[in-house]
Scaffold this active site. Structure first.
Site, short mmCIF file in Angstrom:
data_model
loop_
_atom_site.label_atom_id
_atom_site.label_comp_id
_atom_site.label_asym_id
_atom_site.label_seq_id
_atom_site.Cartn_x
_atom_site.Cartn_y
_atom_site.Cartn_z
N CYS A 182 -7.87 -1.60 8.61
CA CYS A 182 -6.46 -1.76 8.07
C CYS A 182 -6.12 -0.56 7.65
O CYS A 182 -5.00 0.10 8.02
CB CYS A 182 -6.31 -2.62 6.94
SG CYS A 182 -6.50 -4.39 7.15
N HIS A 230 -1.23 -5.65 2.13
CA HIS A 230 -2.61 -6.21 2.15
C HIS A 230 -2.18 -7.61 1.55
O HIS A 230 -1.45 -7.63 0.57
CB HIS A 230 -3.60 -5.69 1.42
CG HIS A 230 -4.60 -4.96 2.38
ND1 HIS A 230 -4.95 -3.67 2.04
CD2 HIS A 230 -5.49 -5.40 3.29
CE1 HIS A 230 -5.88 -3.40 2.95
NE2 HIS A 230 -6.25 -4.33 3.72
N ARG A 265 -17.86 -0.43 6.11
CA ARG A 265 -19.15 -1.15 5.37
C ARG A 265 -19.50 -2.26 6.24
O ARG A 265 -20.71 -2.78 6.21
CB ARG A 265 -18.44 -1.62 3.96
CG ARG A 265 -19.74 -1.61 3.37
CD ARG A 265 -19.06 -2.25 1.69
NE ARG A 265 -18.51 -3.61 2.01
CZ ARG A 265 -17.92 -4.16 1.21
NH1 ARG A 265 -17.64 -3.56 0.02
NH2 ARG A 265 -17.32 -5.35 1.19
N GLU A 285 0.85 -1.25 -0.05
CA GLU A 285 0.00 -0.10 -0.03
C GLU A 285 0.91 1.26 0.25
O GLU A 285 1.85 1.40 0.64
CB GLU A 285 -0.91 0.01 1.32
CG GLU A 285 -1.94 -1.19 1.23
CD GLU A 285 -3.04 -1.10 0.05
OE1 GLU A 285 -3.28 -0.32 -0.38
OE2 GLU A 285 -3.66 -2.27 0.10
N1 PCA Z 1 -8.32 -6.81 6.75
C1 PCA Z 1 -9.38 -5.64 7.10
C2 PCA Z 1 -9.17 -5.47 8.64
C3 PCA Z 1 -8.38 -6.57 9.12
C4 PCA Z 1 -8.09 -7.14 8.08
O1 PCA Z 1 -7.16 -8.10 8.26
C5 PCA Z 1 -8.95 -4.54 6.32
O2 PCA Z 1 -8.69 -4.50 5.29
O3 PCA Z 1 -9.50 -3.49 6.72
#
Ligand code: PCA
Length: 211
Positions: A143, A164, A90, A80
């Site tokens: 996140c 991610h 959401r 990211e």
């Molecule tokens: N993914 C979520 C929150 C925790 C996770 O592992 C996100 O992308 O916000």
């Protein structure tokens, strides 16, 4: 002593697993230094995750902070680049909280850029045979909130960012959902850490998108 803080997340949204938390535990087991690696699996709650991250940064004063989380449905590792100062949930978090249109950090800028060498990390993950891309949105859920908080909390000179990960093959909710072997996710996180430690200046090749 150089210190790295690497975090994943607990399961959320009714799922039984979260590959980010599993991968971070695995990276910790395999870590052989010489840098100190501090790992944590954060709760998927707006209130708890950000506070835990701030506490860890205050306690360990890391040189590198990499938070990681699951992006279910994505097929590749997403390094990211941008955290927005916006919460727009959401779904409810694991506390049942679902804040909408609130800032992550009141009074802070609208967005912050990751201070990791995102292009070099992405390139090295791809070079290892694992699909990866620079991502320009970490969403508006927990996140992104932790990502923005990390950039706010990290001392100047600290490298901080967010990765991610897709579902892992063994725990994907259905065979149609894109997934990577957990070992590849673990390797990708190790590369992200090592590249953040070793590469002073990011690569300059484009990693942009047209839309
Ligand atoms: N993914 C979520 C929150 C925790 C996770 O592992 C996100 O992308 O916000």
């Amino acid at each position: 002593m150089t210190t790295v803080l690497l975090t994943g997340f607990e399961p959320f949204g009714g799922d039984a697993d979260n590959p980010s938390g599993e991968a971070v535990r695995w990276v910790a087991e395999r870590w052989s230094g010489p840098e100190v690696l501090v790992t944590a699996v954060l709760p998927v709650t707006f209130r708890g995750a950000a506070q835990r991250l701030r506490d860890l940064v205050a306690e360990h004063r890391p040189d590198v902070v990499i938070a990681t989380g699951l992006a279910g449905g994505r097929a590749v590792i997403g390094v990211e680049r941008v955290a927005v100062n916006l919460i727009d949930a959401r779904i409810a978090d694991n506390d049942g909280a679902q804040p909408v249109d609130e800032p992550s950090v009141a009074g802070a800028p609208a967005a912050r850029f990751a201070t990791l060498p995102v292009k070099a990390i992405t390139q090295r993950i791809v070079d290892a045979g694992i699909p990866a891309e620079v991502s320009y949105s970490a969403g508006t859920f927990v996140c992104n909130h932790v990502f923005f908080t990390a950039l706010e909390a990290a001392a100047s000179g600290t490298r901080a960012g967010f990765v991610h990960v897709p579902w892992s093959v063994d725990h994907a909710p259905s065979p149609e959902v894109p997934a990577l072997p957990l070992a590849d996710i673990v390797r990708a996180l190790e590369i992200a850490v090592r590249t953040s430690l070793d590469v002073a200046v990011d690569a300059t090749a484009t990693a942009g998108t047209l839309h």
